[in-house]
Design an enzyme around this catalytic site. Structure first.
Site, PDB file in Angstrom:
ATOM      1  N   SER A 300      43.460  16.350  -6.268  1.00 38.68           N
ATOM      2  CA  SER A 300      43.416  17.507  -5.496  1.00 38.68           C
ATOM      3  C   SER A 300      42.301  18.447  -5.625  1.00 38.68           C
ATOM      4  CB  SER A 300      44.529  18.956  -6.983  1.00 38.68           C
ATOM      5  OG  SER A 300      44.349  20.149  -6.308  1.00 38.68           O
ATOM      6  N   ASP A 311      30.606  11.717   0.210  1.00 32.80           N
ATOM      7  CA  ASP A 311      29.918  12.104   1.536  1.00 32.80           C
ATOM      8  C   ASP A 311      28.503  12.251   1.410  1.00 32.80           C
ATOM      9  OD1 ASP A 311      32.340  11.088   2.004  1.00 32.80           O
ATOM     10  OD2 ASP A 311      32.927  13.212   3.234  1.00 32.80           O
ATOM     11  N   LYS A 325      45.929  13.587  -3.140  1.00 32.58           N
ATOM     12  CA  LYS A 325      46.692  14.866  -3.355  1.00 32.58           C
ATOM     13  C   LYS A 325      45.865  15.732  -1.840  1.00 32.58           C
ATOM     14  CE  LYS A 325      48.958  19.116  -4.532  1.00 32.58           C
ATOM     15  NZ  LYS A 325      47.954  20.352  -3.095  1.00 32.58           N
TER      16      LYS A 325
END
Length: 443
Positions: A300, A311, A325
């Site tokens: 999460s 990224d 999740k």
């Protein structure tokens, strides 16, 4: 904690990464009315069954109990994270985000139809008993967990401090299920821990994203800098076994290390479920090397941070595949002080990756392993261990003994004993050092 977004009150709650919209009962009724005749026919069917049960069931039944049961069944048919919280459970859920609650210290989900441990929380009864991420809970006491909702499981595992509860666990590598008897305790979750490792290198562990996680991170970074002469040469951010938490705190943590651009965005059917969170230049940390540690217990909100830094190429992600999740739950308070947890959106990393049921893939896969000191391994001796060995005659006049002043020679002594035995942490530290050496060589 409530936050205003586009004119609507939104609360960001709990380890399931909840974006919490506050909707009144009237708004829900209006929405139902707009759905059309087919829904009214289904509601009429429900009320007919309710009336028959109330009139003809062998024993008198409580209407509210029937309604609660029907709501539970309806939400359980959707996905593992949508659920209904009676008033007492809803109240307790709001308390959880403050980092103090009663129970065992286990974050759970339903995976492949089985009640599964996301991760144990550090320094809790579950952690100390050896419960691990990925464990399947087959029974709570004598009650099988098949078809049990997450909320029901949580309710059964919680209880007064000092009382016992037995979990029947199946784990990869077990020949048969094993019973773990745990003693309930008041769970005090310390969100952020930090330590200096070698000269200039810091270690920060985030156990769970709570209301004060960002504030605690700021204090940790300040303390690490003071301990290391004002600047850091590198940082290990440990998100292993971090089950998640408050979305706004995950965004703030990532924002410290990303200068600009997207951190995370969400997509859902409704306008309120489509949000973007971007980094701000102010307060960004210097661009020192970073390693983020993750494992199968990272879920999460911790996956949001790891995914954003990966990224943006701000950090190397190391460890093992995270939990996966990637859904957002909205908590809707209801008229009788109960609450509805409903999956309303999916979140995506800045590059557009959905980690739902996939997880974050590390840049460098490093399995957990135990480090054994070579000093203690049989068959390994050194020159100094030989009888009648002679000492070196150092040309610089030194006796070549460790004085703890040389940065390279004293590295091990400056690393906390617990961290020294953590193979993944030491690999991360080695990578940070190698990073700095390569930069020096390339100049």
């Amino acid at each position: 904690m409530f936050k205003t977004i586009k004119g609507k009150r939104v609360a960001l709650l709990l380890a399931s990464l909840c974006v919490v919209a506050v909707l009144g009962a009237g708004a829900v009724q209006k929405r139902c009315a707009a759905e059309g005749g087919n829904d009214y026919e289904s509601i009429e069917l429900f009320t007919d069954v309710l009336a028959i049960v109330k009139k003809s069931y062998v024993e008198e039944v409580d209407t509210k109990k029937l309604i609660y049961g029907a709501i539970n069944g309806m939400l359980a048919s959707l996905d593992p994270h949508s659920s209904f919280m009676p008033p007492d459970m809803y109240k307790e859920m709001k308390i959880d985000t403050k980092g103090s609650f009663g129970g065992l210290g286990i974050e759970i989900t339903i995976k492949d139809g089985l009640l599964t441990v996301i991760s144990p929380i550090e320094d809790t009864p579950a952690f100390k008993a050896g419960i691990k991420a990925g464990d399947q809970i087959l029974k709570i006491e004598d009650r099988f967990t098949k078809d049990m909702t997450i909320m029901d499981a949580v309710k059964r595992m919680r209880g007064p401090k000092g009382t016992k509860v037995t979990l029947t666990i199946m784990r990869e590598g077990f020949d048969k299920p094993k019973e773990f008897t745990l003693v309930r305790d008041t769970i005090q979750v310390k969100s952020v821990r930090f330590k200096s490792m070698d000269q200039g290198y810091g270690y920060i562990r985030i156990a769970q994203f709570q209301e004060k996680t960002d504030d605690d991170l700021v204090k940790a970074l300040k303390a690490l800098k003071e301990e290391n002469g004002g600047d850091l040469r590198g940082l290990v951010l440990d998100l292993r076994n971090d089950p998640g938490g408050l979305l706004d705190q995950a965004v703030k943590v990532a924002d410290h290390f990303v200068e600009d651009g997207l951190i995370v965005y969400t997509e859902g059917r409704e306008k309120e479920s489509r949000m973007q969170f971007t980094a701000r230049k102010s307060g960004t940390e210097p661009n020192y090397p970073m390693v983020v540690l993750i494992n199968s217990g990272s879920a999460s909100a911790s996956e949001i941070v790891a995914g954003a830094l990966q990224d943006h190429k701000r950090a190397v992600v190391m460890g093992t595949q995270s939990f996966g999740k990637g859904s957002v739950q909205t908590i809707i308070p209801l008229s009788d002080e109960s609450g509805l947890r409903l999956t309303t959106a999916r979140y995506f990393t800045p590059s557009g990756r959905s980690i739902q049921a996939k997880g974050i893939t590390p840049d460098i896969v490093v399995e957990r392993a135990e480090i054994q000191s070579t000093e203690k391994m049989e068959g390994h001796i050194r020159e100094k261990d030989l009888e009648n060995h002679f000492d070196s005659d150092s040309k610089d006049g030194s006796d070549n003994k460790q004085k703890g002043t040389d940065k390279g020679a004293s590295a091990a002594s400056k690393v906390d004993e617990q961290l020294k035995s953590d193979y993944q942490v030491m690999r991360a530290l080695d990578l940070l050092k190698g990073w700095e050496i390569l930069k020096t060589i390339s100049k």
